[in-house]
Design a protein around this motif. Structure first.
Motif, mmCIF file in Angstrom:
data_model
loop_
_atom_site.group_PDB
_atom_site.id
_atom_site.type_symbol
_atom_site.label_atom_id
_atom_site.label_comp_id
_atom_site.label_asym_id
_atom_site.label_seq_id
_atom_site.Cartn_x
_atom_site.Cartn_y
_atom_site.Cartn_z
ATOM 1 N N GLU A 1 13.047 13.698 2.350
ATOM 2 C CA GLU A 1 11.868 14.419 2.832
ATOM 3 C C GLU A 1 12.142 15.919 2.758
ATOM 4 O O GLU A 1 13.075 16.430 3.386
ATOM 5 C CB GLU A 1 11.539 14.012 4.271
ATOM 6 N N ARG B 1 -3.013 3.819 -1.890
ATOM 7 C CA ARG B 1 -1.583 3.929 -1.591
ATOM 8 C C ARG B 1 -1.387 5.118 -0.675
ATOM 9 O O ARG B 1 -2.059 6.134 -0.830
ATOM 10 C CB ARG B 1 -0.780 4.156 -2.863
ATOM 11 N N PHE B 2 -0.468 4.975 0.273
ATOM 12 C CA PHE B 2 -0.363 6.011 1.289
ATOM 13 C C PHE B 2 1.003 6.651 1.346
ATOM 14 O O PHE B 2 2.010 6.040 0.996
ATOM 15 C CB PHE B 2 -0.678 5.404 2.654
ATOM 16 N N HIS B 3 0.993 7.871 1.843
ATOM 17 C CA HIS B 3 2.228 8.585 2.134
ATOM 18 C C HIS B 3 3.009 7.796 3.172
ATOM 19 O O HIS B 3 2.430 7.090 4.003
ATOM 20 C CB HIS B 3 1.880 9.984 2.664
ATOM 21 N N GLN B 4 4.311 7.949 3.097
ATOM 22 C CA GLN B 4 5.226 7.322 4.054
ATOM 23 C C GLN B 4 4.749 7.429 5.511
ATOM 24 O O GLN B 4 4.991 6.555 6.317
ATOM 25 C CB GLN B 4 6.595 7.986 3.852
ATOM 26 N N LEU C 1 0.991 1.594 7.815
ATOM 27 C CA LEU C 1 0.400 0.593 6.921
ATOM 28 C C LEU C 1 -0.098 -0.634 7.687
ATOM 29 O O LEU C 1 -1.069 -1.262 7.290
ATOM 30 C CB LEU C 1 1.420 0.171 5.871
ATOM 31 N N GLN D 1 0.819 -1.208 0.000
ATOM 32 C CA GLN D 1 0.000 0.000 0.000
ATOM 33 C C GLN D 1 0.860 1.269 0.000
ATOM 34 O O GLN D 1 0.367 2.353 0.184
ATOM 35 C CB GLN D 1 -0.913 -0.011 1.231
ATOM 36 N N HIS D 2 2.155 1.114 -0.171
ATOM 37 C CA HIS D 2 3.044 2.274 -0.093
ATOM 38 C C HIS D 2 2.952 3.132 -1.358
ATOM 39 O O HIS D 2 2.724 2.629 -2.447
ATOM 40 C CB HIS D 2 4.486 1.799 0.118
#
Lengths: 724, 425
Positions: B124, B239-242, B246, A254-255
């Motif tokens: 970052e 999908r996700f940001h760092q 998760l 999911q990243h």
């Protein structure tokens, strides 16, 4: 936010003397060091433009005393560029480096060792070795993470020094560091060292692997990639180890970073080889599909990487993307490389249930502008007919419509595939031969011509005017390419066998045989000519049985890669090897090959088809690559010279090139296969391991589709290696 | 890993050149210039010559190039190029030849920091800005404690956030931006319709806020409120940001995170079921002999009349041998653009539930060899505010911080299409 810079004015070519004078002049009345900063910027700009600034070495080094960070960084950049070429003067900067290595500020300490390790000459390395020993145990994690990469640099420059200094062991200790960033860099450094031919072997055991997995959550995205990548160095001894690990990797899908996703998929594909739990394997396959599709909304470059990988993954795990053909439909404005890659996947995913939609799309593409894309679309229509028999009728109809457009390259492609369709469905579509014959004059490419000639010869009994057509086609026999000449030779023999009463065909075969054996230089053609001639002379009836013998049916199994080779290639998911569908050691010098390692947990079939890494002695010269598909005619000598490295390549090279070979050499269709329609779950049972082509994943592909793979992306062989 | 990093301008001149490894020489840049910049028909973003591979990404006439000599992780190399571009954008506003030249020293500093020996390092933006600046910093003056703070952050588990952030007013803005992809056949059947959603957040929150974010995600709603149907959305993938945890999403589908300070992309998602297409295009295109083509193109808006579509641009392809086009439109402006072989019809605004029709005739020159017209699809761009094609709604955004301050949250929705809403005819 930082104010926008105004440095463009420094992008001007300058002379060494000028800069030297400017630096000298700046030493006085330069309170805020702005003058010297300006000169240094000019020098950096000139380095960028490719001007050799190395004569300024001593002058630039003088500026190291200036306590301005920006200046220090520019001087260090200068040193990274020219330090290597000044071994006799580099001692001037060592004291300054050493001072920085012991600075109170961790950023400065890290900067110093980072820069030193970019200058791989003995004097610098010597002082670095001393400093690195401390820095690798520095209390600041930023310094430690920089030191970890420094060890990789040191090892590249001087492996013995790094080993003697005990740095590899120190890296190993960093694997269990309390800081995740340090762990990730240590993994990256050890992986690099482990991939070297002369390097130490880097393998992971269960305890360390679990520690790495624990660091995964706290790592930066890049660190996650290094860690996920290293999981392939762990060989599960028990099914449960692989299964637990896979569950922890699964959440990374999911990243947001596509490289994290693809590397996680690589790790999962690897671990699945060691799993027993069918349900879990199915679950993982199901979970992999959506993230793979999501990669298609990334930038076009990442889409391309994803598509080339998907093509491999669905061959090994068809259940991953079984019902998703629609997402691979091309957008009108996709870049051409994305379109071509999508087309290949659409064909792979085509089944009876979606054949209608796929065909409609292919027809749409066949009217687009890019010639390569159009040709591939047309050819895919034919391949679809061969693969999905219920769709064959409408595919043939579509091909006939395309032929009516009279666009030359469309017609040629159509003829080439129709030849294969005839072989796939004997007796079903011969009725369309007259339509093909009408467009004979549009064919000017050897492959298309050869295909048409094959059709005429093969069905000479059903074509009334076959002898006249052949008469016309042989008119320029001596000027044709070998491929066409071979086709003409065989076709005229067939014609004679069908119509032995006809004077024309008798004369024709006589004429062609004479040309082939007496006038032509090509040995293949001559030998085949003699063979036919003797056959006909000894016993025409037997000749007929041999020449018109029943052909093995064309199937689509041969365009699937061999399972063992596929397992091996998937260990390179996400890398260049996965884009070219080639094992990296076959086209990149010093690249490390990979193979599944045997263990009690490895599933039986994977073990059965296991392909060990080819650890051949490294050739001294550049490695020559034989691309997939037909042998490139450009460098026939190169192909033979590489034979000592790649036996499979030389075997291919000795075959007659191109489509005509399919007639004489049967396509090893031994597998019992229902491509695409199977589930991931039961694939292992019905798979019969094929013994062919261990080293070359496309070894079993020869012939079935002629030059189909000619437009596949591939690395180019090049003399670059010698030059750079 | 990456052996060298270059930026070229359109002419193939080197603007930035950084060799990370000694296995390449600077002259490798010439090879790229010959193989890619001066090649009019580049058909791949990756070119491999011998053992050397060139990866390139184009941005505003620049080539951002990474060169490798090993079996590099291709996805990583491209993601790194994208990230470099994002960082450069954030530092100097735009990425073009001028801004690269104006900031080349800073760029060298950046690429030395975010990449070591070809291995991408912490990138970052928020953290980088604390120690890579254009301000003159005296190396002796930096307090070691200050630096330690930076290094701890750069290597820490929340490397994206400084811990000393303070705001008078604590606010968070959430923008849900959906891009609709549509491919419709000439017969009017939907070949493919999907939504790519981006949830952008601008967080101006003090301290170390712990956020929880909730959507009308079908999987969550089904679990919690059994039986409530209708307005839940089925997400194909997220999908996700760092910063998002998760493991928590995996176990309970909750989205929890400590946000970076300022603007960032919290998540992207994909949805393919029950897509509400906001705009319908109904084309009737007739080729009249070989001399002209007649068009009747109707555009219908398919949402509440309280909303409206703005910045509507419809591109209608014409044959290559078109000389002129007569257009009639009830509103907006329609113009034939010969360079692109399209009629461009621009409408500043269409209200919901309306329809507008363009009628036009394209006049053709007679050509000697009649080539079949490829009929590229009609393409339409638009934006609809406060509408989501997927039906997605933000249900909550909760902020927990140890100082227990109140925070104000704003949510906006936008659905748009640009270049991917296509109707064949």
């Amino acid at each position: 936010m930082a104010a926008a810079g105004q440095d463009a004015k420094f992008f001007q070519r300058g002379k060494i003397q000028e800069f030297r004078a400017e630096l000298l002049a700046a030493e006085s009345k330069d309170k805020k060091f702005t003058k010297r900063k300006t000169v240094l910027k000019k020098i950096v700009a000139n380095i960028t433009m490719g001007n050799d600034m190395s004569p300024l070495f001593t002058d630039v080094v003088q500026c190291l005393g200036i306590p301005l960070l920006e200046i220090k960084k520019m001087v260090y950049l200068f040193l990274v560029y020219y330090g290597r070429s000044k071994p006799d003067q580099i001692h001037l900067v060592i004291p300054s480096f050493l001072q920085d290595c012991n600075d109170r500020n961790p950023l400065i300490r890290a900067l110093a060792i980072r820069t030193m390790s970019y200058i791989p000459i003995a004097v610098v390395l010597e002082s670095l070795t001393e400093q690195l020993r401390h820095c690798i145990k520095d209390r600041d994690p930023y310094v430690r993470k920089t030191a970890a990469i420094c060890v990789a640099k040191l090892y590249t420059a001087d492996p013995r020094r790094a080993e003697k200094g005990g740095f590899v062991e120190m890296l190993r200790d960093l694997l269990v560091d309390s800081n995740a960033t340090v762990v990730a860099n240590a993994v990256a450094a050890l992986s690099e060292i482990g991939d070297r031919q002369d390097g130490v072997i880097f393998k992971l055991n269960l305890t360390v692997t679990n520690k790495l997995l624990a660091a995964l959550g706290e790592s930066s995205e890049w660190g996650q990639i290094y860690i996920l990548d290293s999981l392939l160095r762990y060989v599960p001894e028990r099914h449960s180890d692989a299964e637990i690990m896979a569950e922890r990797v699964l959440i990374q899908l999911q990243h947001a970073n596509s490289a994290v996703v693809l590397t996680a998929i690589k790790a999962l594909l690897y671990l699945m080889n060691y799993m027993e739990n069918r349900k879990l394997v199915d679950h993982i396959c199901k979970k992999m599909g959506p993230p793979l599709v999501t990669l298609l909304s990334s930038g076009p470059e990442v889409q391309y990487v994803a598509l080339r990988n998907i093509l491999l993954i669905i061959q090994r795990r068809p259940s991953v993307l079984k019902n998703d053909v629609k997402v691979f439909f091309c957008k009108y404005n996709d870049p051409i490389y994305v379109k071509l890659a999508k087309l290949e996947i659409m064909y792979r995913l085509a089944r009876e249930e979606n054949a209608r939609e796929v065909l409609a799309e292919l027809q749409e593409y066949a009217s687009e502008v890019d010639i390569d894309f159009v040709r591939k679309a047309v050819r895919s229509i034919g391949r679809l007919a061969i693969k999905v028999s219920p769709a064959a009728d409408s595919c043939i109809q579509a091909l006939l419509e395309l032929i009516e457009t009279k666009v030359t390259y469309v017609v040629q492609e159509a003829v080439i595939v129709i030849k294969d369709v005839f072989r796939r469905y004997p007796g079903r579509y011969e009725g369309i031969i007259p339509n093909l014959c009408e467009h004979l004059d549009l064919l000017d490419e050897p492959e298309a011509k050869a295909a048409m000639i094959w059709i005429i010869g093969q069905f000479a009994d059903k074509i009334d005017s076959a002898d006249e057509l052949m008469e016309d086609l042989t008119f320029n026999f001596m000027d044709e390419s070998v491929e066409v000449q071979l086709a003409l030779l065989t076709a005229s023999v067939k014609l004679f066998i069908f119509k032995s009463q006809s004077e024309t065909s008798k004369n024709l075969v006589h004429k062609v045989l004479k040309w082939a054996t007496e006038e032509v230089d090509n040995p293949d053609l001559r030998d085949r000519g003699f063979m036919y001639w003797r056959l006909l002379a000894i016993n025409p009836a037997v000749a007929g049985e041999i020449v018109l013998a029943e052909k093995p049916a064309i199937t689509t199994d041969s365009d699937r890669m061999d399972r063992g080779a596929l397992d091996q290639l998937l260990l390179h998911t996400g890398t260049l090897g996965s884009i070219y569908h080639k094992n990296p050691e076959t086209f990149i010098r010093n690249a490390a090959g990979k193979a599944l390692a045997d263990s009690p947990a490895l599933n039986a079939l994977s073990r059965q088809v296991l392909v060990p890494v080819a650890r051949s002695g490294l050739p001294s010269g550049p490695i020559l690559i034989q691309g997939p598909g037909p042998v490139e005619p450009r460098e026939p000598i190169a192909a033979t010279s590489s034979s000592s490295i790649q036996p499979s390549a030389s075997a291919q090279a000795s075959l007659p090139p191109g489509g005509s070979s399919s007639e004489l050499i049967d396509t090893h269709a031994t597998e019992d296969d229902h491509d695409g329609g199977r589930d991931g779950g039961d694939e292992d049972e019905d798979y019969v391991a094929s013994p062919t082509g261990a080293a070359d994943p496309y070894a079993n592909l020869e012939g079935a589709f002629g030059g189909y793979l000619a437009d596949e992306p591939k690395p180019q062989k090049n003399e670059l290696d010698g030059l750079f | 890993m990456i052996s060298a990093f270059f930026i070229f301008n359109q002419k193939g001149e080197v603007l930035i050149s950084r060799l990370y490894r000694t296995d390449l020489k600077r002259s490798i840049a010439d090879v790229f210039r010959i193989q890619v910049v001066s090649n009019s028909d580049v058909r791949s973003p990756i070119i491999t010559l011998g053992s050397t591979s060139f990866f390139h990404v184009r941005v505003n006439n620049l080539y951002v190039v990474a060169v490798t000599k090993c079996n590099a992780n291709a996805a990583l190399v491209f993601e790194y190029c994208y990230r470099f571009i994002a960082i450069a954008k954030s530092y100097f506003g735009k990425v073009d030849e001028e801004s690269v030249k104006n900031n080349f020293v800073l760029i060298y500093e950046l690429i030395d920091e975010i990449n070591d020996f070809g291995y991408p390092q912490n990138s970052e933006i928020d953290t980088l800005k604390t120690y890579i600046t254009t301000e003159s910093v005296m190396s002796t003056n930096i307090a070691a404690e200050e630096s330690s703070k930076i290094t701890t952050q750069a290597t820490g588990a929340t490397s994206w956030r400084r811990n000393d952030v303070k705001y008078k007013k604590n606010e968070a803005f959430v923008d849900v931006v959906e891009t609709v992809n549509l491919s419709m056949s000439a017969k009017g059947t939907v070949l493919r319709a999907d939504v790519e959603g981006h949830i952008l957040m601008r967080a101006y929150l003090s301290g170390t806020p712990e956020c929880k974010f909730g959507l009308n995600d079908k999987l969550v709603i089904d679990k919690n409120e059994r039986g409530s149907l209708g307005d839940a959305v089925e997400l194909d993938d997220c999908r996700f940001h760092q910063c998002v945890r998760l493991d928590e999403f995996d176990s309970s589908r909750t989205i929890s995170f400590i946000p970076p300070d300022g603007e960032f992309e919290l998540m992207t998602y994909r949805s393919t079921s029950n897509i509400k297409l906001p705009v319908k295009v109904i084309p009737t295109v007739t080729e009249i002999g070989t001399s002209s083509v007649s068009y009747v193109v109707t555009v219908k808006t398919n949402f509440s009349n309280k909303l409206s579509a703005t910045n509507v641009v419809i591109r209608i392809p014409t044959p290559l041998n078109t000389t002129s086009v007569d257009c009639k439109v009830p509103n907006g402006k329609a113009k034939y653009v010969p360079a692109d072989n399209v009629v461009v019809w621009k409408l500043p605004r269409i209200q919901g539930g309306q329809e507008v029709t363009l009628s036009a005739t394209a006049h053709l020159t007679s050509t000697t060899h009649r080539q079949v017209w490829a009929r590229p699809p009609i393409d339409i761009d638009f934006q609809v505010l406060m509408f989501t094609a997927s039906g997605l709604i933000v249900r909550f955004l909760k902020v927990f911080e140890k100082n227990n301050y109140n925070s104000i949250k704003w949510v906006r929705y936008l659905t748009k299409a640009s270049g991917s809403y296509q109707v064949r005819f």
